[in-house]
Design a protein around this motif. Structure first.
Motif, PDB file in Angstrom:
ATOM      1  N   SER A 144       0.835  -1.215   0.000  1.00 53.76           N
ATOM      2  CA  SER A 144       0.000   0.000   0.000  1.00 53.76           C
ATOM      3  C   SER A 144       0.866   1.259   0.000  1.00 53.76           C
ATOM      4  O   SER A 144       0.583   2.217  -0.726  1.00 53.76           O
ATOM      5  CB  SER A 144      -0.915   0.011   1.222  1.00 53.76           C
ATOM      6  N   SER A 145       1.930   1.250   0.820  1.00 53.73           N
ATOM      7  CA  SER A 145       2.803   2.432   0.863  1.00 53.73           C
ATOM      8  C   SER A 145       3.537   2.614  -0.475  1.00 53.73           C
ATOM      9  O   SER A 145       3.713   3.743  -0.946  1.00 53.73           O
ATOM     10  CB  SER A 145       3.798   2.323   2.020  1.00 53.73           C
ATOM     11  N   MET A 146       3.936   1.507  -1.093  1.00 52.17           N
ATOM     12  CA  MET A 146       4.572   1.590  -2.412  1.00 52.17           C
ATOM     13  C   MET A 146       3.590   2.153  -3.436  1.00 52.17           C
ATOM     14  O   MET A 146       3.953   3.006  -4.264  1.00 52.17           O
ATOM     15  CB  MET A 146       5.051   0.205  -2.864  1.00 52.17           C
ATOM     16  N   PHE A 147       2.338   1.690  -3.394  1.00 50.14           N
ATOM     17  CA  PHE A 147       1.314   2.179  -4.321  1.00 50.14           C
ATOM     18  C   PHE A 147       1.079   3.674  -4.137  1.00 50.14           C
ATOM     19  O   PHE A 147       0.912   4.408  -5.105  1.00 50.14           O
ATOM     20  CB  PHE A 147       0.005   1.414  -4.119  1.00 50.14           C
ATOM     21  N   GLU A 148       1.060   4.124  -2.877  1.00 50.62           N
ATOM     22  CA  GLU A 148       0.835   5.556  -2.610  1.00 50.62           C
ATOM     23  C   GLU A 148       2.027   6.390  -3.088  1.00 50.62           C
ATOM     24  O   GLU A 148       1.844   7.453  -3.683  1.00 50.62           O
ATOM     25  CB  GLU A 148       0.606   5.779  -1.112  1.00 50.62           C
ATOM     26  N   GLU A 149       3.246   5.924  -2.806  1.00 49.55           N
ATOM     27  CA  GLU A 149       4.451   6.658  -3.207  1.00 49.55           C
ATOM     28  C   GLU A 149       4.542   6.806  -4.727  1.00 49.55           C
ATOM     29  O   GLU A 149       4.880   7.870  -5.243  1.00 49.55           O
ATOM     30  CB  GLU A 149       5.711   5.938  -2.706  1.00 49.55           C
ATOM     31  N   GLU A 150       4.238   5.740  -5.444  1.00 47.85           N
ATOM     32  CA  GLU A 150       4.381   5.740  -6.902  1.00 47.85           C
ATOM     33  C   GLU A 150       3.089   6.138  -7.622  1.00 47.85           C
ATOM     34  O   GLU A 150       3.063   6.195  -8.854  1.00 47.85           O
ATOM     35  CB  GLU A 150       4.815   4.350  -7.392  1.00 47.85           C
ATOM     36  N   ILE A 154       0.336   4.476  -8.069  1.00 48.48           N
ATOM     37  CA  ILE A 154      -0.026   3.381  -8.972  1.00 48.48           C
ATOM     38  C   ILE A 154      -1.505   3.442  -9.326  1.00 48.48           C
ATOM     39  O   ILE A 154      -1.885   3.225 -10.480  1.00 48.48           O
ATOM     40  CB  ILE A 154       0.322   2.010  -8.340  1.00 48.48           C
ATOM     41  N   SER A 155      -2.343   3.770  -8.341  1.00 47.81           N
ATOM     42  CA  SER A 155      -3.790   3.814  -8.590  1.00 47.81           C
ATOM     43  C   SER A 155      -4.117   4.853  -9.664  1.00 47.81           C
ATOM     44  O   SER A 155      -4.863   4.581 -10.611  1.00 47.81           O
ATOM     45  CB  SER A 155      -4.531   4.130  -7.287  1.00 47.81           C
ATOM     46  N   GLY A 156      -3.545   6.049  -9.530  1.00 43.31           N
ATOM     47  CA  GLY A 156      -3.788   7.093 -10.524  1.00 43.31           C
ATOM     48  C   GLY A 156      -3.280   6.708 -11.905  1.00 43.31           C
ATOM     49  O   GLY A 156      -3.945   6.956 -12.920  1.00 43.31           O
ATOM     50  N   LEU A 157      -2.091   6.086 -11.942  1.00 46.86           N
ATOM     51  CA  LEU A 157      -1.516   5.674 -13.229  1.00 46.86           C
ATOM     52  C   LEU A 157      -2.367   4.597 -13.904  1.00 46.86           C
ATOM     53  O   LEU A 157      -2.590   4.644 -15.118  1.00 46.86           O
ATOM     54  CB  LEU A 157      -0.092   5.161 -13.026  1.00 46.86           C
ATOM     55  N   MET A 158      -2.850   3.640 -13.107  1.00 49.23           N
ATOM     56  CA  MET A 158      -3.682   2.572 -13.672  1.00 49.23           C
ATOM     57  C   MET A 158      -5.017   3.126 -14.160  1.00 49.23           C
ATOM     58  O   MET A 158      -5.528   2.710 -15.200  1.00 49.23           O
ATOM     59  CB  MET A 158      -3.908   1.472 -12.633  1.00 49.23           C
ATOM     60  N   ASN A 159      -5.586   4.086 -13.415  1.00 52.83           N
ATOM     61  CA  ASN A 159      -6.850   4.699 -13.838  1.00 52.83           C
ATOM     62  C   ASN A 159      -6.645   5.512 -15.115  1.00 52.83           C
ATOM     63  O   ASN A 159      -7.505   5.522 -15.995  1.00 52.83           O
ATOM     64  CB  ASN A 159      -7.428   5.580 -12.725  1.00 52.83           C
ATOM     65  N   ASN A 160      -5.500   6.199 -15.222  1.00 52.40           N
ATOM     66  CA  ASN A 160      -5.176   6.920 -16.465  1.00 52.40           C
ATOM     67  C   ASN A 160      -5.025   5.950 -17.632  1.00 52.40           C
ATOM     68  O   ASN A 160      -5.444   6.254 -18.753  1.00 52.40           O
ATOM     69  CB  ASN A 160      -3.890   7.726 -16.302  1.00 52.40           C
ATOM     70  N   LEU A 161      -4.426   4.791 -17.351  1.00 53.23           N
ATOM     71  CA  LEU A 161      -4.281   3.768 -18.386  1.00 53.23           C
ATOM     72  C   LEU A 161      -5.655   3.305 -18.870  1.00 53.23           C
ATOM     73  O   LEU A 161      -5.881   3.138 -20.070  1.00 53.23           O
ATOM     74  CB  LEU A 161      -3.475   2.579 -17.840  1.00 53.23           C
TER      75      LEU A 161
END
Length: 198
Positions: free
Chosen positions: A82-88, A90-97
């Protein structure tokens, strides 16, 4: 069976108005499945074998330790992910994808691009913009050269006119001297030539 589970995960997430898109949900599902498989490797039998003295004296305590260890391990892994996902982000990038794929997806009547087999034709759309830039820069250079030539031509025009007038003047003078030479009698010309030679 896994395909049906994936469909269930995405549809259940869509029903609960999850802000994550389909690919993020699939990623979360894949991570959770991987964690379950990793934790399944931590079997009680292995711990019992390694800690056989404790297993013989108090097996219930060892079972509780095993459960606590599994829970703690799962919590630690999930927190780290979860902390890695928040730092990078990932959720926003995947939603943009997801958005990009939706915007660029083809309609039912459209066909995806496929190579024709002739590389020179296939590469044309890719080099078109570069060729346009080159053409515009060459047109700019040509315009500059033409402007410079026009300026030089305009600067040379007065000189050419001056040379033309000088040429006319010289021709007039030559004609005048030829007429003057024609008016001199022939015997006088011969006397002058003899005088010049001596």
């Amino acid at each position: 069976m896994e395909d049906t589970e994936v469909r269930e995960v995405t549809t259940s997430a869509a029903k609960t108005n999850d802000p994550d898109g389909r690919r993020m949900q699939l990623l979360n599902y894949g991570i959770q499945t991987s964690i379950k498989k990793c934790l399944s490797a931590v079997r009680y039998a292995r711990i019992e074998k390694v800690l056989s003295p404790i297993a013989q004296s108090s097996p219930e305590i060892l079972k509780q330790i095993h459960k606590q260890m599994e829970c703690q391990l799962q919590t630690n892994i999930m927190d780290e992910i979860s902390s890695m996902f928040e730092e990078e982000n990932i959720s926003g990038l995947m939603n943009n994808l997801d958005k990009i794929i939706e915007e660029t997806s083809l309609g039912p009547d459209e066909q995806a691009w496929r190579p024709s087999g002739d590389p020179s034709l296939d590469v044309l759309p890719h080099v078109y913009s570069t060729k346009l830039k080159e053409r515009s820069s060459l047109e700019k250079i040509l315009k500059e050269v033409e402007d410079k030539n026009r300026q030089l031509h305009e600067a040379l025009r007065p000189r050419q006119q001056r040379l033309e007038t000088l040429k006319k003047d010289v021709l007039k003078e030559c004609q005048y001297w030829e007429e003057a030479a024609g008016a001199i009698p022939e015997d006088y010309k011969q006397k002058m030539e003899k005088f010049i030679r001596t």
